[in-house]
Design a protein around this motif. Structure first.
Motif, mmCIF file in Angstrom:
data_model
loop_
_atom_site.group_PDB
_atom_site.id
_atom_site.type_symbol
_atom_site.label_atom_id
_atom_site.label_comp_id
_atom_site.label_asym_id
_atom_site.label_seq_id
_atom_site.Cartn_x
_atom_site.Cartn_y
_atom_site.Cartn_z
ATOM 1 N N ASP A 40 -6.715 2.044 -1.491
ATOM 2 C CA ASP A 40 -6.862 0.864 -2.330
ATOM 3 C C ASP A 40 -8.245 0.915 -2.981
ATOM 4 N N HIS A 82 -6.567 -4.601 -4.161
ATOM 5 C CA HIS A 82 -6.232 -5.937 -3.635
ATOM 6 C C HIS A 82 -7.500 -6.750 -3.426
ATOM 7 N N TYR A 86 -3.708 0.904 -6.841
ATOM 8 C CA TYR A 86 -3.670 -0.484 -6.373
ATOM 9 C C TYR A 86 -5.069 -0.957 -6.002
ATOM 10 N N THR A 114 2.686 -3.226 -0.044
ATOM 11 C CA THR A 114 2.454 -2.046 -0.887
ATOM 12 C C THR A 114 3.078 -0.762 -0.328
#
Ligand SMILES: [Zn+2]
Length: 256
Positions: free
Chosen positions: A105, A178, A176, A159
């Motif tokens: 991430d 977050h 991604y 995810t």
């Protein structure tokens, strides 16, 4: 950047709530590229993806009830995998395999989950005929060529399931990131309803300033900005993704 892209009227099947969200984004000078894609117009694409999985025997029908699933210890144990159910009133589950699904991430760093152990075969079409969120977003992201997804930490957990779906459907996996979910003093997620009242230009400016600070950015004083468009321009130029707290939640004071 303000108002660069107009809306070309509501698409068929759009709800008042959806239009309200778009209106609120505009009040924050937040715009979008291309036309807005509505899930209500995409049912054929979701059905096609499901059919592909069905033909490859990667999913199956399940008629288990909530109490039955609770009795399994809340993680679905694959009960219906070999049952060959032929019922309209069934949900459809995707077969999972025990293996770690890992991602890096861009905000939170390395994250991994074994979806077979953590949630088991999961639902991609609900009993009532609705396609599950997991399937719909994956199909739409691929269709729109989405390369980067930034969203709340509360979706990090889903995810690995989405990446697994991308892999079995031979889709690309986006990057991604977050961000922490902003909560109130009681630890509750700030809801869309909280911002439901019409937001005047000045309020948009102070709220954006507040949010930027919560996300670790260091904007100059509020009084330095004539309007929200000017603040957003500053934010785009000075954006520091590394400064975002690697946290699940952060608490806001009263944003008003
Ligand atoms: Zn079942």
């Amino acid at each position: 950047m303000a108002g660069a892209h107009g809306r070309s009227g509501p698409a068929p099947g759009t709800s008042r709530a959806a239009n309200e969200i778009l209106h609120q984004l505009e009040q924050f000078n937040l715009t979008w590229d291309g036309t807005v894609l509505y899930q209500s117009t995409r049912l054929g694409a979701y059905a096609a993806a499901l059919e592909q999985l069905r033909q490859r025997q990667l999913c199956y029908a399940c008629t288990c009830t909530r109490p039955q699933i609770r009795a399994m210890g809340s993680i679905y144990n694959g009960h219906c995998r070999e049952r060959a159910i032929n019922s309209r009133r069934s949900s459809i589950r995707l077969k999972t395999v025990p293996q770690p699904m890992a991602l890096t991430d861009v905000i939170q760093g390395d994250y991994s989950a074994d979806i077979a152990a953590d949630c088991g075969d999961f639902i991609i079409r609900r009993k009532d005929g609705f396609f599950a969120y997991q399937l719909a977003v994956v199909v739409d992201d691929e269709f729109q060529g989405v390369t980067d997804i930034v969203r709340g930490y509360d979706l990090l957990e889903s995810t690995p399931r989405q990446i697994y779906l991308q892999q079995v459907l031979h889709y690309r996996t986006p990057r991604y990131g977050h961000i922490p979910v902003i909560t109130d003093e009681k630890g509750e997620k700030l809801s869309k309803q909280r911002f439901a009242a019409p937001i005047a230009g000045k309020q948009a400016l102070s709220l954006t300033h507040n949010v930027l600070q919560l996300l670790g950015q260091l904007p100059p004083a509020l009084s330095d900005f004539a309007n929200n468009a000017a603040l957003l321009e500053w934010a785009v130029t000075h954006w520091d993704i590394q400064a975002i707290p690697k946290l699940a939640t952060i608490t806001a004071g009263n944003p008003r």
